[in-house]
Scaffold this motif. Structure first.
Motif, PDB file in Angstrom:
ATOM      1  N   LYS A 106       0.824  -1.207   0.000  1.00 47.30           N
ATOM      2  CA  LYS A 106       0.000   0.000   0.000  1.00 47.30           C
ATOM      3  C   LYS A 106       0.860   1.260   0.000  1.00 47.30           C
ATOM      4  CE  LYS A 106      -3.463   0.219   2.771  1.00 47.30           C
ATOM      5  NZ  LYS A 106      -4.524   0.143   3.785  1.00 47.30           N
ATOM      6  N   ARG A 107       1.962   1.245   0.762  1.00 50.15           N
ATOM      7  CA  ARG A 107       2.880   2.389   0.771  1.00 50.15           C
ATOM      8  C   ARG A 107       3.446   2.623  -0.630  1.00 50.15           C
ATOM      9  NH1 ARG A 107       7.504   0.869   3.745  1.00 50.15           N
ATOM     10  NH2 ARG A 107       8.747   0.892   1.867  1.00 50.15           N
ATOM     11  N   GLY A 108       3.802   1.555  -1.320  1.00 49.17           N
ATOM     12  CA  GLY A 108       4.299   1.670  -2.685  1.00 49.17           C
ATOM     13  C   GLY A 108       3.257   2.261  -3.621  1.00 49.17           C
ATOM     14  N   GLU A 109       1.996   1.850  -3.442  1.00 41.78           N
ATOM     15  CA  GLU A 109       0.907   2.403  -4.247  1.00 41.78           C
ATOM     16  C   GLU A 109       0.740   3.901  -3.988  1.00 41.78           C
ATOM     17  OE1 GLU A 109      -1.493   0.648  -6.509  1.00 41.78           O
ATOM     18  OE2 GLU A 109       0.424  -0.431  -6.506  1.00 41.78           O
ATOM     19  N   ASP A 110       0.826   4.284  -2.717  1.00 43.36           N
ATOM     20  CA  ASP A 110       0.712   5.706  -2.383  1.00 43.36           C
ATOM     21  C   ASP A 110       1.887   6.505  -2.935  1.00 43.36           C
ATOM     22  OD1 ASP A 110      -1.771   5.942  -1.126  1.00 43.36           O
ATOM     23  OD2 ASP A 110      -0.964   5.223   0.779  1.00 43.36           O
ATOM     24  N   ALA A 111       3.074   5.934  -2.903  1.00 43.87           N
ATOM     25  CA  ALA A 111       4.257   6.618  -3.438  1.00 43.87           C
ATOM     26  C   ALA A 111       4.145   6.792  -4.953  1.00 43.87           C
ATOM     27  CB  ALA A 111       5.527   5.856  -3.081  1.00 43.87           C
ATOM     28  N   ALA A 112       3.449   5.888  -5.613  1.00 44.39           N
ATOM     29  CA  ALA A 112       3.273   5.985  -7.062  1.00 44.39           C
ATOM     30  C   ALA A 112       2.181   6.988  -7.436  1.00 44.39           C
ATOM     31  CB  ALA A 112       2.940   4.608  -7.643  1.00 44.39           C
ATOM     32  N   SER A 113       1.084   7.016  -6.674  1.00 49.25           N
ATOM     33  CA  SER A 113      -0.032   7.893  -7.039  1.00 49.25           C
ATOM     34  C   SER A 113       0.037   9.273  -6.371  1.00 49.25           C
ATOM     35  CB  SER A 113      -1.367   7.237  -6.680  1.00 49.25           C
ATOM     36  OG  SER A 113      -1.542   7.169  -5.278  1.00 49.25           O
ATOM     37  N   LEU A 114       0.572   9.325  -5.137  1.00 49.06           N
ATOM     38  CA  LEU A 114       0.722  10.577  -4.382  1.00 49.06           C
ATOM     39  C   LEU A 114      -0.589  11.350  -4.240  1.00 49.06           C
ATOM     40  CD1 LEU A 114       4.150  11.678  -5.862  1.00 49.06           C
ATOM     41  CD2 LEU A 114       3.738  10.668  -3.597  1.00 49.06           C
ATOM     42  N   THR A 115      -1.686  10.609  -4.018  1.00 47.67           N
ATOM     43  CA  THR A 115      -3.007  11.215  -3.882  1.00 47.67           C
ATOM     44  C   THR A 115      -3.320  11.449  -2.404  1.00 47.67           C
ATOM     45  OG1 THR A 115      -3.742  10.081  -5.883  1.00 47.67           O
ATOM     46  CG2 THR A 115      -5.453  10.950  -4.424  1.00 47.67           C
ATOM     47  N   VAL A 116      -3.366  12.699  -2.017  1.00 48.39           N
ATOM     48  CA  VAL A 116      -3.658  13.084  -0.638  1.00 48.39           C
ATOM     49  C   VAL A 116      -5.175  13.091  -0.433  1.00 48.39           C
ATOM     50  CG1 VAL A 116      -3.526  14.977   1.036  1.00 48.39           C
ATOM     51  CG2 VAL A 116      -1.546  14.420  -0.384  1.00 48.39           C
TER      52      VAL A 116
END
Length: 126
Positions: A106-116
């Motif tokens: 999930k952290r990797g997904e957030d790092a890829a999308s960067l959606t706050v």
């Protein structure tokens, strides 16, 4: 991300003065030295420290059970970045390893999308 996740993180993050930013997949960046734009600052931190790289320190994590069916926090190699894993995401018989691997994903997904999805600004108004 539900309001329930925000309420859980408010309870989990120790220190009423800590500002933090929540990303779409559950990664939270605590901003210890806030700039005027908390969101941009958190995005930059997650760009650098978020991608998961198995076999390197970026793949390291530990799993913290929040108890009372509240879910888990999966830490990362940066002390101010962690990912929340809800009980319904962990499967029928979750192990520390499976929860940790999912949190790292999930952290990797957030790092890829960067959606706050949420900014918790705890700075005192001057």
């Amino acid at each position: 991300m539900s309001e329930g996740v925000v309420l859980t993180l408010r309870a989990v993050i120790a220190g009423d003065e800590k500002s933090w930013v929540l990303f779409q997949h559950g990664t939270c960046v605590i901003v210890m030295e806030p700039d005027p734009d908390l969101e941009s600052q958190a995005v930059e931190l997650l760009k650098v420290w978020g991608p998961a790289q198995p076999g390197a320190s970026a793949g390291d994590f530990s799993t913290i059970d929040l108890g009372d069916d509240a879910g888990w926090v999966v830490t990362s190699h940066h002390k101010d970045i962690f990912t929340y894993v809800a009980p319904d995401e962990a499967g029928a018989d979750p192990t520390e390893l499976s929860v940790g691997m999912y949190g790292r994903f999930k952290r990797g997904e957030d790092a890829a999308s960067l959606t706050v999805v949420h900014v918790e600004d705890k700075r005192l108004a001057l």
